[in-house]
Design a protein around this motif. Structure first.
Motif, mmCIF file in Angstrom:
data_model
loop_
_atom_site.group_PDB
_atom_site.id
_atom_site.type_symbol
_atom_site.label_atom_id
_atom_site.label_comp_id
_atom_site.label_asym_id
_atom_site.label_seq_id
_atom_site.Cartn_x
_atom_site.Cartn_y
_atom_site.Cartn_z
ATOM 1 N N ARG A 204 -27.271 17.632 13.502
ATOM 2 C CA ARG A 204 -28.283 16.739 12.955
ATOM 3 C C ARG A 204 -27.942 16.491 11.481
ATOM 4 O O ARG A 204 -27.368 17.344 10.807
ATOM 5 C CB ARG A 204 -29.681 17.369 13.049
ATOM 6 C CG ARG A 204 -30.100 17.799 14.451
ATOM 7 C CD ARG A 204 -30.136 16.625 15.417
ATOM 8 N NE ARG A 204 -30.589 17.030 16.734
ATOM 9 C CZ ARG A 204 -31.806 16.739 17.212
ATOM 10 N NH1 ARG A 204 -32.673 16.079 16.477
ATOM 11 N NH2 ARG A 204 -32.143 17.131 18.421
ATOM 12 N N HIS A 205 -28.312 15.306 11.006
ATOM 13 C CA HIS A 205 -28.077 14.941 9.604
ATOM 14 C C HIS A 205 -29.428 14.993 8.887
ATOM 15 O O HIS A 205 -30.306 14.174 9.140
ATOM 16 C CB HIS A 205 -27.485 13.530 9.532
ATOM 17 C CG HIS A 205 -27.029 13.125 8.162
ATOM 18 N ND1 HIS A 205 -25.815 12.550 7.933
ATOM 19 C CD2 HIS A 205 -27.624 13.216 6.946
ATOM 20 C CE1 HIS A 205 -25.679 12.297 6.635
ATOM 21 N NE2 HIS A 205 -26.782 12.694 6.029
ATOM 22 N N ILE A 206 -29.575 15.985 8.006
ATOM 23 C CA ILE A 206 -30.824 16.191 7.271
ATOM 24 C C ILE A 206 -30.540 16.032 5.777
ATOM 25 O O ILE A 206 -29.556 16.577 5.270
ATOM 26 C CB ILE A 206 -31.408 17.599 7.516
ATOM 27 C CG1 ILE A 206 -31.457 17.918 9.023
ATOM 28 C CG2 ILE A 206 -32.781 17.734 6.870
ATOM 29 C CD1 ILE A 206 -32.429 17.083 9.814
ATOM 30 N N PHE A 222 -39.407 16.830 0.050
ATOM 31 C CA PHE A 222 -39.177 17.128 1.461
ATOM 32 C C PHE A 222 -37.948 16.384 1.986
ATOM 33 O O PHE A 222 -37.128 15.902 1.217
ATOM 34 C CB PHE A 222 -40.443 16.872 2.284
ATOM 35 C CG PHE A 222 -41.566 17.804 1.902
ATOM 36 C CD1 PHE A 222 -41.622 19.085 2.411
ATOM 37 C CD2 PHE A 222 -42.551 17.403 1.010
ATOM 38 C CE1 PHE A 222 -42.638 19.962 2.040
ATOM 39 C CE2 PHE A 222 -43.568 18.261 0.635
ATOM 40 C CZ PHE A 222 -43.624 19.549 1.156
ATOM 41 N N GLU A 223 -37.861 16.306 3.310
ATOM 42 C CA GLU A 223 -36.606 15.898 3.932
ATOM 43 C C GLU A 223 -36.757 14.622 4.743
ATOM 44 O O GLU A 223 -37.864 14.184 5.062
ATOM 45 C CB GLU A 223 -36.088 17.026 4.828
ATOM 46 C CG GLU A 223 -36.652 17.060 6.245
ATOM 47 C CD GLU A 223 -38.139 17.398 6.327
ATOM 48 O OE1 GLU A 223 -38.737 17.169 7.388
ATOM 49 O OE2 GLU A 223 -38.729 17.907 5.354
ATOM 50 N N ARG A 224 -35.601 14.064 5.065
ATOM 51 C CA ARG A 224 -35.513 12.932 5.997
ATOM 52 C C ARG A 224 -34.464 13.289 7.051
ATOM 53 O O ARG A 224 -33.496 13.980 6.749
ATOM 54 C CB ARG A 224 -35.073 11.657 5.264
ATOM 55 C CG ARG A 224 -35.981 11.246 4.127
ATOM 56 C CD ARG A 224 -35.511 9.953 3.465
ATOM 57 N NE ARG A 224 -34.364 10.141 2.603
ATOM 58 C CZ ARG A 224 -34.405 10.151 1.268
ATOM 59 N NH1 ARG A 224 -35.567 10.024 0.632
ATOM 60 N NH2 ARG A 224 -33.303 10.296 0.553
ATOM 61 N N GLU A 225 -34.655 12.817 8.267
ATOM 62 C CA GLU A 225 -33.616 12.979 9.290
ATOM 63 C C GLU A 225 -32.930 11.645 9.509
ATOM 64 O O GLU A 225 -33.588 10.621 9.719
ATOM 65 C CB GLU A 225 -34.184 13.496 10.617
ATOM 66 C CG GLU A 225 -33.133 13.494 11.713
ATOM 67 C CD GLU A 225 -33.249 14.633 12.711
ATOM 68 O OE1 GLU A 225 -32.491 14.637 13.691
ATOM 69 O OE2 GLU A 225 -34.089 15.531 12.509
ATOM 70 N N CYS A 226 -31.594 11.678 9.485
ATOM 71 C CA CYS A 226 -30.792 10.452 9.572
ATOM 72 C C CYS A 226 -29.709 10.604 10.632
ATOM 73 O O CYS A 226 -28.559 10.217 10.422
ATOM 74 C CB CYS A 226 -30.163 10.143 8.220
ATOM 75 S SG CYS A 226 -31.276 10.295 6.821
ATOM 76 N N SER A 227 -30.042 11.192 11.767
ATOM 77 C CA SER A 227 -29.027 11.525 12.769
ATOM 78 C C SER A 227 -28.539 10.326 13.571
ATOM 79 O O SER A 227 -27.418 10.352 14.084
ATOM 80 C CB SER A 227 -29.566 12.597 13.730
ATOM 81 O OG SER A 227 -29.829 13.800 13.025
ATOM 82 N N LEU A 228 -29.360 9.290 13.707
ATOM 83 C CA LEU A 228 -28.926 8.119 14.479
ATOM 84 C C LEU A 228 -28.052 7.238 13.594
ATOM 85 O O LEU A 228 -28.531 6.576 12.677
ATOM 86 C CB LEU A 228 -30.134 7.349 15.016
ATOM 87 C CG LEU A 228 -30.766 7.941 16.272
ATOM 88 C CD1 LEU A 228 -32.019 7.182 16.664
ATOM 89 C CD2 LEU A 228 -29.775 7.937 17.441
#
Length: 661
Positions: A204-206, A222-228
């Protein structure tokens, strides 16, 4: 606070910076290349100044010219946005020498984090976990690679934004991949050095957003998820990440702050990590600028990150401490690109002939589009960002789907249907994704999209087209001095022969009253009512079911119809058209051996000359468009009869490149 800021960028981020600056009461100077003269950022700014014509090095990358404009217009500061000069320490130094504040971190921080090799070493010394990797000459890398299991990831040391990255699955592919990545690194970043690291399986790309002021205060948001991602570039991001448990979220955010404090870092930055299946995370890189996906953090924290960047650069301390920042709700960002997912995501520059953005309070559309526009091949293919907020992930997901269905762009190919299908998928709903998901699943997704479009019923599409034309006829009839006001227009329209989705059919339209009609296709009449028309937006009922479509007229008098996030074409055979007979690409005699450019762009490498013998699969030349390399491959063993282009030549879509025999 500053009085005037120059925005050293273009497109949606320049528009975004304008809005925050004006909210703070700051005047703005926009700069634009001549092919960008009509862009929204130029009209939104307090003043706009031309950079002239030419290559990027003559316009948006021309440091001397940008500094001179900032001085001429008495600018206190320069905001670089993202891309272009945003992470260029030479530009930061030029600002300092000119007495102009650079809205971003110090040149030392940019240098340190801008080189992936130095950044990895620094992160390791700061106690942040990293994957194993190495750098060196081609020979050294080939030797060291024998000690790591494949696949390996090759990266440009000075890279970013997914540029200059390749996955190597087998040892015999490594040498060629090193050469290609090194060449791309030299072209994009002026630095051919690369490094190789262990490639994690389905990570996963966090990423963690941080802010630091000049007084030493530093917080994370905080964080974001950029897995797609496709081609290593993000297409859907969300915040908060649905992949992190509470313990890992706390640890990854604290690691980001730990690294930023060790620099020490000022202004906005993003620290990126890879997350494996065991909730172990590893430092990936740091982006020393505002990120494309920053709006989802703004949505979930309520902090205007661009405004904070400006305040920090002006010397003001942070207005909050870590405990003040809370994540609320869920936000999803979809990046809308001018590209064709069905054609390996090739860029699709050209003229947007119709644009209708979604309208709802929970939607935010960051774009530079205003109606029709020309999308240039010189720039990145991203044309808009659709950001949707919800009280939870499912509400944000459904809101994003609704927004995509009501975002119509005609004239060029876009990825909106692909984005919609990703959000609809069971995998996204169950969070069964990774950075490899699009690479692995796109063939299946495209097949499903094709079936979905093929199975979509014809009548709602035809009704949308007829509603558009009936309203156009109605409006024409009620114009002053119209002959139709004198004689009226037909109560019963003749049978209309149409073609949709390669199928032809006859439809009769009977007018009942006002905007009410009956469609007759077969034996049974179907109730048809036009409820609303605004420009190309048509709201209508067919068999008591309400539909919303977006329709525009092409030059050949056919219609483009957006319905449920899909684009259809409808042609009436009873209507005169200006177009000539359309010949399918490749149908002309001999066309199979005359290779053409798949898009407008620039020839950056030519590997053959007249008389050369080539093998099937050989790379004959490379065309670059919208920051992507596209290899033109020999379709079979052949001889090069004639080469029509030279290196650095600009080419148009379908322009002949060379001839084989």
């Amino acid at each position: 606070m500053f009085n005037k800021i120059l925005i050293a960028n273009r497109g949606e981020i320049a528009v975004r910076i304008c809005r925050s600056a004006h909210t703070l009461g700051i005047s703005t100077i926009a700069i634009y290349a001549e092919d960008d003269k009509a862009s929204l950022h130029a009209s939104m700014a307090t003043e706009a100044v031309s950079l002239g014509e030419g290559k990027l090095s003559d316009t948006y990358l021309n440091i001397d010219k940008i500094i001179a404009i900032a001085q001429q217009y008495a600018c206190d500061a320069i905001h670089p946005g993202y891309g272009f000069l945003s992470e260029n320490p030479i530009f930061v130094k030029a600002c300092e020498d000119a007495g102009i504040v650079f809205i971003g971190p110090s040149s030392e921080a940019i240098k340190l984090m801008g080189n992936k090799i130095a950044a990895r070493k620094f992160a390791k010394e700061a106690g942040v976990p990293i994957t194993e990797g190495f750098t060196g000459s081609t020979e050294e890398i080939l030797e060291k690679a024998s000690g790591l299991p494949f696949p390996l990831l090759i990266k440009a040391a000075a890279g970013g934004g997914g540029k200059g990255m390749r996955i190597v699955q087998e040892a015999d592919q490594l040498k060629q991949a090193i050469a290609s990545t090194s060449r791309e690194a030299k072209s994009y970043f002026g630095d051919e050095s690369i490094y190789v690291e262990q490639f994690l399986d389905e990570p996963r790309h966090i990423e963690v957003q941080i802010l630091g002021d000049q007084q030493g205060n530093l917080v994370h948001l905080f964080e974001r998820e950029c897995s797609l991602q496709r081609r290593y570039q993000k297409i859907i991001e969300e915040s908060p990440s649905p992949s992190l448990d509470a313990r890992t979220r706390k640890a990854i955010c604290e690691s980001a702050v730990q690294l930023a404090k060790a620099i020490p870092y000022t202004n906005a930055g993003t620290i990126e990590f890879l997350l494996d299946k065991k909730q172990q995370f590893y430092f990936l890189e740091m982006n020393t600028r505002i990120q494309v996906e920053h709006p989802i953090t703004e949505m979930t924290t309520g902090v205007d990150l661009v405004a904070e960047q400006i305040r920090i650069a002006a010397g003001q301390p942070l207005r909050f401490v870590q405990e003040d920042i809370q994540q609320k709700g869920h936000a999803i960002e979809c990046r809308i690109y001018a590209e064709s997912p069905e054609n390996n995501f090739l860029p699709s520059p050209g003229d947007i002939t119709y644009f209708s953005p979604p309208q709802a309070s929970q939607y935010r559309l960051d774009t530079f589009l205003e109606g029709s526009a020309r999308i240039q091949s010189s720039y990145d293919p991203m044309i808009a960002k659709l950001i949707v907020y919800g009280i939870n992930r499912e509400q944000a997901r459904k809101g994003s789907m609704s927004a995509l269905k009501n975002c119509a762009i005609h004239g060029i190919d876009t990825n909106t249907h692909y984005l919609l299908h990703l959000l609809q998928s069971e995998d996204f709903q169950q969070n069964q994704i990774s950075t490899k998901y699009c690479d692995q699943e796109t063939p299946r997704l495209l097949k499903e999209m094709h079936v979905q479009k093929k199975d979509f019923p014809l009548l709602p599409i035809i009704a949308a087209g007829l509603a558009f034309e009936l309203r156009a006829q109605h409006e024409a009839a009620h114009k002053p001095q119209s002959i139709w006001r004198e004689i009226g227009y037909w109560r019963h329209l003749p049978a209309i022969h149409v073609s949709v989705k390669d199928e032809e059919m006859d439809v009769e339209v009977w007018k009942i009253r006002g905007g009410e009609y009956e469609l007759l296709s077969g034996n049974e009449p179907i109730p048809f009512k036009i409820l609303h028309k605004d420009e190309g937006k048509i709201v209508y009922q067919l068999n008591e079911v309400e539909h919303t479509a977006y329709v525009s007229l092409k030059e050949d008098q056919s219609l483009q119809i957006s319905l449920e996030g899909m684009l259809f074409h409808m042609r009436r055979f009873d209507k005169l058209a200006d177009s000539e007979l359309i010949i399918e690409e490749g149908a002309k005699e001999g066309a199979a051996d005359k290779l053409s450019s798949p898009m407008p762009g620039k020839v950056i490498q030519l590997n053959v000359k007249n008389g050369d013998k080539v093998k099937k699969g050989d790379v004959l030349l490379i065309v670059e468009a919208m920051k992507m390399e596209n290899s033109i491959i020999a379709p079979h063993d052949a001889t090069v009869d004639e080469v029509y282009v030279e290196p650095d030549a600009m080419v148009d879509r379908n322009m002949p490149l060379l001839k084989l025999s």
